[in-house]
Design a protein around this motif. Structure first.
Motif, PDB file in Angstrom:
ATOM      1  N   VAL A  55       0.829  -1.105   0.147  1.00  0.00           N
ATOM      2  CA  VAL A  55       0.121   0.045   0.018  1.00  0.00           C
ATOM      3  C   VAL A  55       0.862   1.280  -0.204  1.00  0.00           C
ATOM      4  N   PRO A  56       0.931   2.110  -1.065  1.00  0.00           N
ATOM      5  CA  PRO A  56       1.680   3.114  -0.962  1.00  0.00           C
ATOM      6  C   PRO A  56       1.950   4.003   0.224  1.00  0.00           C
ATOM      7  N   ASP A  57       1.121   4.474   1.050  1.00  0.00           N
ATOM      8  CA  ASP A  57       1.328   4.958   2.055  1.00  0.00           C
ATOM      9  C   ASP A  57       1.877   4.410   3.342  1.00  0.00           C
ATOM     10  N   ARG A  58       2.002   3.257   3.058  1.00  0.00           N
ATOM     11  CA  ARG A  58       2.774   2.250   4.171  1.00  0.00           C
ATOM     12  C   ARG A  58       4.006   1.884   3.933  1.00  0.00           C
ATOM     13  N   VAL A  59       4.308   1.933   2.484  1.00  0.00           N
ATOM     14  CA  VAL A  59       5.674   1.483   2.117  1.00  0.00           C
ATOM     15  C   VAL A  59       6.964   1.679   3.054  1.00  0.00           C
ATOM     16  N   ALA A  60       7.091   3.163   3.012  1.00  0.00           N
ATOM     17  CA  ALA A  60       8.100   3.519   3.586  1.00  0.00           C
ATOM     18  C   ALA A  60       8.103   3.349   5.375  1.00  0.00           C
ATOM     19  N   SER A  61       7.093   3.351   5.820  1.00  0.00           N
ATOM     20  CA  SER A  61       6.813   3.371   7.324  1.00  0.00           C
ATOM     21  C   SER A  61       6.531   2.089   8.110  1.00  0.00           C
ATOM     22  N   THR A  62       6.186   1.115   7.530  1.00  0.00           N
ATOM     23  CA  THR A  62       5.989  -0.178   7.866  1.00  0.00           C
ATOM     24  C   THR A  62       6.653  -1.522   7.040  1.00  0.00           C
ATOM     25  N   PRO A  63       7.514  -2.041   7.719  1.00  0.00           N
ATOM     26  CA  PRO A  63       7.695  -3.451   7.102  1.00  0.00           C
ATOM     27  C   PRO A  63       6.562  -4.195   6.487  1.00  0.00           C
ATOM     28  N   TRP A  64       6.734  -4.611   5.358  1.00  0.00           N
ATOM     29  CA  TRP A  64       5.365  -5.299   4.717  1.00  0.00           C
ATOM     30  C   TRP A  64       5.467  -6.729   5.151  1.00  0.00           C
ATOM     31  N   THR A  65       4.863  -7.341   6.214  1.00  0.00           N
ATOM     32  CA  THR A  65       4.940  -8.869   6.741  1.00  0.00           C
ATOM     33  C   THR A  65       3.377  -9.297   6.494  1.00  0.00           C
ATOM     34  N   ARG A  66       3.596 -10.624   6.612  1.00  0.00           N
ATOM     35  CA  ARG A  66       2.003 -11.126   6.480  1.00  0.00           C
ATOM     36  C   ARG A  66       1.164 -10.667   7.474  1.00  0.00           C
ATOM     37  N   THR A  67       1.413 -10.057   8.706  1.00  0.00           N
ATOM     38  CA  THR A  67       0.641  -9.475   9.526  1.00  0.00           C
ATOM     39  C   THR A  67      -0.101  -8.219   9.080  1.00  0.00           C
ATOM     40  N   GLU A  68       0.868  -7.225   8.344  1.00  0.00           N
ATOM     41  CA  GLU A  68       0.521  -6.039   7.826  1.00  0.00           C
ATOM     42  C   GLU A  68      -0.263  -6.403   6.756  1.00  0.00           C
ATOM     43  N   LEU A  69       0.144  -7.258   6.000  1.00  0.00           N
ATOM     44  CA  LEU A  69      -0.982  -7.522   4.562  1.00  0.00           C
ATOM     45  C   LEU A  69      -2.297  -8.044   5.111  1.00  0.00           C
ATOM     46  N   CYS A  70      -2.503  -8.778   6.225  1.00  0.00           N
ATOM     47  CA  CYS A  70      -3.733  -9.193   6.538  1.00  0.00           C
ATOM     48  C   CYS A  70      -4.605  -8.093   7.465  1.00  0.00           C
ATOM     49  N   ARG A  71      -3.667  -7.168   7.958  1.00  0.00           N
ATOM     50  CA  ARG A  71      -4.405  -6.028   8.506  1.00  0.00           C
ATOM     51  C   ARG A  71      -4.853  -4.896   7.291  1.00  0.00           C
ATOM     52  N   ALA A  72      -4.085  -4.861   6.250  1.00  0.00           N
ATOM     53  CA  ALA A  72      -4.603  -4.062   5.170  1.00  0.00           C
ATOM     54  C   ALA A  72      -5.712  -4.572   4.471  1.00  0.00           C
ATOM     55  N   ALA A  73      -5.579  -5.967   4.312  1.00  0.00           N
ATOM     56  CA  ALA A  73      -6.969  -6.762   3.893  1.00  0.00           C
ATOM     57  C   ALA A  73      -8.003  -6.309   4.479  1.00  0.00           C
ATOM     58  N   ARG A  74      -8.056  -6.512   5.821  1.00  0.00           N
ATOM     59  CA  ARG A  74      -9.270  -6.327   6.565  1.00  0.00           C
ATOM     60  C   ARG A  74      -9.718  -4.941   6.487  1.00  0.00           C
ATOM     61  N   GLU A  75      -8.940  -3.899   6.383  1.00  0.00           N
ATOM     62  CA  GLU A  75      -9.134  -2.772   6.277  1.00  0.00           C
ATOM     63  C   GLU A  75      -9.846  -2.216   5.044  1.00  0.00           C
ATOM     64  N   ALA A  76      -9.399  -2.890   3.976  1.00  0.00           N
ATOM     65  CA  ALA A  76     -10.049  -2.870   2.555  1.00  0.00           C
ATOM     66  C   ALA A  76     -11.463  -3.425   2.620  1.00  0.00           C
TER      67      ALA A  76
END
Length: 76
Positions: A55-76
């Motif tokens: 997700v463009p606004d998270r690229v620099a601020s957060t390591p892209w892990t499975r946990t973050e991917l699942c969080r972004a999917a729930r938010e979408a």
């Protein structure tokens, strides 16, 4: 981020939906991966595959892990 959680590195290039007939809904989505073309069976799977690229606004601020991917999917 949990200690030692691996990063997500998505593979492939989206080739888009495949329609069996003009005007019909997509039968599946195609991803190009080298000489292979894996088929994604539904829109939800294709959306999660696309989201795995980040997700463009998270690229620099957060390591892209499975946990973050699942969080972004729930938010979408």
């Amino acid at each position: 981020m949990p200690a030692g959680e691996p990063l997500v590195f998505p593979l492939g290039h989206a080739m888009g939906p495949f329609h069996q007939q003009r005007g019909a809904p997509p039968a599946y989505w195609v991803v190009r991966l080298g000489w292979d073309s894996p088929l994604l069976p539904d829109r939800a799977t294709a959306d999660v595959w696309a989201l795995a690229h980040g997700v463009p606004d998270r690229v620099a601020s957060t390591p892209w892990t499975r946990t973050e991917l699942c969080r972004a999917a729930r938010e979408a």
